[in-house]
Design a protein around this motif. Sequence first.
Motif, PDB file in Angstrom:
ATOM      1  N   ALA A 133       0.894  -1.345  -0.096  1.00  0.00           N
ATOM      2  CA  ALA A 133      -0.001  -0.089   0.151  1.00  0.00           C
ATOM      3  C   ALA A 133       0.747   1.222   0.107  1.00  0.00           C
ATOM      4  O   ALA A 133       0.422   2.085  -0.891  1.00  0.00           O
ATOM      5  CB  ALA A 133      -0.869   0.059   1.375  1.00  0.00           C
ATOM      6  N   ALA A 134       2.078   1.253   0.885  1.00  0.00           N
ATOM      7  CA  ALA A 134       2.814   2.341   0.854  1.00  0.00           C
ATOM      8  C   ALA A 134       3.788   2.436  -0.337  1.00  0.00           C
ATOM      9  O   ALA A 134       3.712   3.704  -0.921  1.00  0.00           O
ATOM     10  CB  ALA A 134       3.860   2.307   2.188  1.00  0.00           C
ATOM     11  N   ASP A 135       4.096   1.517  -1.004  1.00  0.00           N
ATOM     12  CA  ASP A 135       4.632   1.532  -2.091  1.00  0.00           C
ATOM     13  C   ASP A 135       3.860   2.155  -3.323  1.00  0.00           C
ATOM     14  O   ASP A 135       4.461   2.852  -4.205  1.00  0.00           O
ATOM     15  CB  ASP A 135       5.345   0.181  -2.741  1.00  0.00           C
ATOM     16  N   VAL A 136       2.706   1.716  -3.349  1.00  0.00           N
ATOM     17  CA  VAL A 136       1.777   2.217  -4.450  1.00  0.00           C
ATOM     18  C   VAL A 136       1.372   3.843  -4.052  1.00  0.00           C
ATOM     19  O   VAL A 136       1.472   4.623  -5.189  1.00  0.00           O
ATOM     20  CB  VAL A 136       0.070   1.408  -4.474  1.00  0.00           C
ATOM     21  N   VAL A 137       1.074   4.134  -3.056  1.00  0.00           N
ATOM     22  CA  VAL A 137       0.731   5.484  -2.801  1.00  0.00           C
ATOM     23  C   VAL A 137       1.938   6.501  -2.948  1.00  0.00           C
ATOM     24  O   VAL A 137       1.748   7.503  -3.716  1.00  0.00           O
ATOM     25  CB  VAL A 137       0.129   5.749  -1.276  1.00  0.00           C
ATOM     26  N   PHE A 138       2.829   5.952  -2.207  1.00  0.00           N
ATOM     27  CA  PHE A 138       4.114   6.992  -2.415  1.00  0.00           C
ATOM     28  C   PHE A 138       4.862   6.895  -3.542  1.00  0.00           C
ATOM     29  O   PHE A 138       5.502   7.920  -4.044  1.00  0.00           O
ATOM     30  CB  PHE A 138       5.081   6.837  -1.098  1.00  0.00           C
ATOM     31  N   GLY A 139       4.831   5.821  -4.228  1.00  0.00           N
ATOM     32  CA  GLY A 139       5.292   5.727  -5.579  1.00  0.00           C
ATOM     33  C   GLY A 139       4.584   6.508  -6.524  1.00  0.00           C
ATOM     34  O   GLY A 139       5.378   7.404  -7.218  1.00  0.00           O
ATOM     35  N   ILE A 140       3.454   6.696  -6.614  1.00  0.00           N
ATOM     36  CA  ILE A 140       2.718   7.574  -7.409  1.00  0.00           C
ATOM     37  C   ILE A 140       3.160   9.046  -7.136  1.00  0.00           C
ATOM     38  O   ILE A 140       3.295   9.960  -7.869  1.00  0.00           O
ATOM     39  CB  ILE A 140       1.209   7.343  -7.020  1.00  0.00           C
ATOM     40  N   THR A 144      -9.722   8.520  -6.237  1.00  0.00           N
ATOM     41  CA  THR A 144     -10.720   7.404  -6.149  1.00  0.00           C
ATOM     42  C   THR A 144     -10.133   6.450  -6.896  1.00  0.00           C
ATOM     43  O   THR A 144     -10.356   5.166  -6.352  1.00  0.00           O
ATOM     44  CB  THR A 144     -12.043   7.993  -7.075  1.00  0.00           C
ATOM     45  N   ALA A 145      -9.313   6.513  -7.849  1.00  0.00           N
ATOM     46  CA  ALA A 145      -8.572   5.325  -8.559  1.00  0.00           C
ATOM     47  C   ALA A 145      -7.783   4.436  -7.606  1.00  0.00           C
ATOM     48  O   ALA A 145      -7.686   3.200  -7.466  1.00  0.00           O
ATOM     49  CB  ALA A 145      -7.879   5.520  -9.825  1.00  0.00           C
ATOM     50  N   ILE A 146      -7.028   5.310  -6.837  1.00  0.00           N
ATOM     51  CA  ILE A 146      -5.828   4.625  -5.915  1.00  0.00           C
ATOM     52  C   ILE A 146      -6.518   3.971  -4.716  1.00  0.00           C
ATOM     53  O   ILE A 146      -6.578   2.707  -4.624  1.00  0.00           O
ATOM     54  CB  ILE A 146      -4.916   5.574  -5.247  1.00  0.00           C
ATOM     55  N   ARG A 147      -7.757   4.641  -4.112  1.00  0.00           N
ATOM     56  CA  ARG A 147      -8.691   4.112  -3.209  1.00  0.00           C
ATOM     57  C   ARG A 147      -9.316   2.775  -3.760  1.00  0.00           C
ATOM     58  O   ARG A 147      -9.181   1.561  -2.905  1.00  0.00           O
ATOM     59  CB  ARG A 147      -9.572   5.003  -2.736  1.00  0.00           C
ATOM     60  N   ARG A 148      -9.688   2.853  -4.923  1.00  0.00           N
ATOM     61  CA  ARG A 148     -10.551   1.506  -5.383  1.00  0.00           C
ATOM     62  C   ARG A 148      -9.292   0.447  -5.588  1.00  0.00           C
ATOM     63  O   ARG A 148      -9.645  -0.760  -5.297  1.00  0.00           O
ATOM     64  CB  ARG A 148     -11.083   1.988  -6.810  1.00  0.00           C
ATOM     65  N   LEU A 149      -8.428   0.813  -6.293  1.00  0.00           N
ATOM     66  CA  LEU A 149      -7.157  -0.243  -6.450  1.00  0.00           C
ATOM     67  C   LEU A 149      -6.639  -0.899  -5.255  1.00  0.00           C
ATOM     68  O   LEU A 149      -6.536  -2.097  -4.768  1.00  0.00           O
ATOM     69  CB  LEU A 149      -5.989   0.458  -6.893  1.00  0.00           C
ATOM     70  N   LEU A 150      -6.714  -0.010  -3.927  1.00  0.00           N
ATOM     71  CA  LEU A 150      -6.335  -0.779  -2.757  1.00  0.00           C
ATOM     72  C   LEU A 150      -7.392  -1.241  -1.913  1.00  0.00           C
ATOM     73  O   LEU A 150      -7.046  -2.009  -0.977  1.00  0.00           O
ATOM     74  CB  LEU A 150      -5.528   0.293  -1.750  1.00  0.00           C
ATOM     75  N   THR A 151      -8.435  -0.913  -2.200  1.00  0.00           N
ATOM     76  CA  THR A 151      -9.672  -1.634  -1.370  1.00  0.00           C
ATOM     77  C   THR A 151     -10.250  -2.530  -1.714  1.00  0.00           C
ATOM     78  O   THR A 151     -11.386  -3.217  -1.200  1.00  0.00           O
ATOM     79  CB  THR A 151     -10.631  -0.625  -0.857  1.00  0.00           C
ATOM     80  N   ASP A 152     -10.076  -3.042  -3.209  1.00  0.00           N
ATOM     81  CA  ASP A 152     -10.598  -4.160  -3.846  1.00  0.00           C
ATOM     82  C   ASP A 152     -10.469  -5.664  -3.175  1.00  0.00           C
ATOM     83  O   ASP A 152      -9.338  -5.684  -2.901  1.00  0.00           O
ATOM     84  CB  ASP A 152     -10.019  -4.193  -5.319  1.00  0.00           C
ATOM     85  N   ARG A 153     -11.645  -6.072  -2.547  1.00  0.00           N
ATOM     86  CA  ARG A 153     -11.284  -7.303  -2.028  1.00  0.00           C
ATOM     87  C   ARG A 153     -11.691  -8.400  -2.940  1.00  0.00           C
ATOM     88  O   ARG A 153     -11.415  -9.833  -2.261  1.00  0.00           O
ATOM     89  CB  ARG A 153     -12.498  -7.251  -0.916  1.00  0.00           C
TER      90      ARG A 153
END
Length: 197
Positions: A159-166, A184-193
């Motif tokens: 999660a940290a790599d994705v957020v801070f990488g972007i 919205t796109a990042i939140r959906r990517l990280l919360t997709d179950r």
Amino acid sequence: MTNATRTASGRKRNEEARLAILTAAYELTAEAGYPDLTVEGIAARAGAGKQTVYRWWPTKADILLEALALKADLKVSTADQGSFRAELDTFLRDSATLLAFPGVVPVLRSLMAEAQRDADFRRRFQDGFLTRRRAALETIVDRAAARGDKPPHLTADLAADVVFGIVWYRVLATERLLEDEDVTAIRRLLTDRSGKE
């Protein structure tokens, strides 16, 4: 020595003077740029003695580092809101707002550039800002894991790599910051179950 109230010699800092110095460093960098920032200029703007500044921080970059870390700690929430989705959304929106604040991007770029030139400062930058920001997001992911609403495949590190990488790609390589649709796109990517590939 980020966010500390005591100097290396153990003397307690005057909080009002500390905040005035941090504010002065941030404002001068936003106005004139990092190359023109001097400890003398910071001290004059803050109404503090140059020796006071040098006693509390080893370099001008360290002053900026503490100023930015404090701003991020104050502006980006990690509060428990009852769901991973809500907490991640708030964290991302707060981060986007912080990035859009005048002067933040130039300060980030300056600190990253200084970290490439000075190995000692790089360690302080990693400890005083990069690791702290990751830890803030990891708090949210760990809380979601304990609550049971974290996607099974998601780790705090990922999660940290994705957020801070972007974020860092946008800050260092583009003129784009985080827009609402990005959040919205990042939140959906990280919360997709679903866990589907």
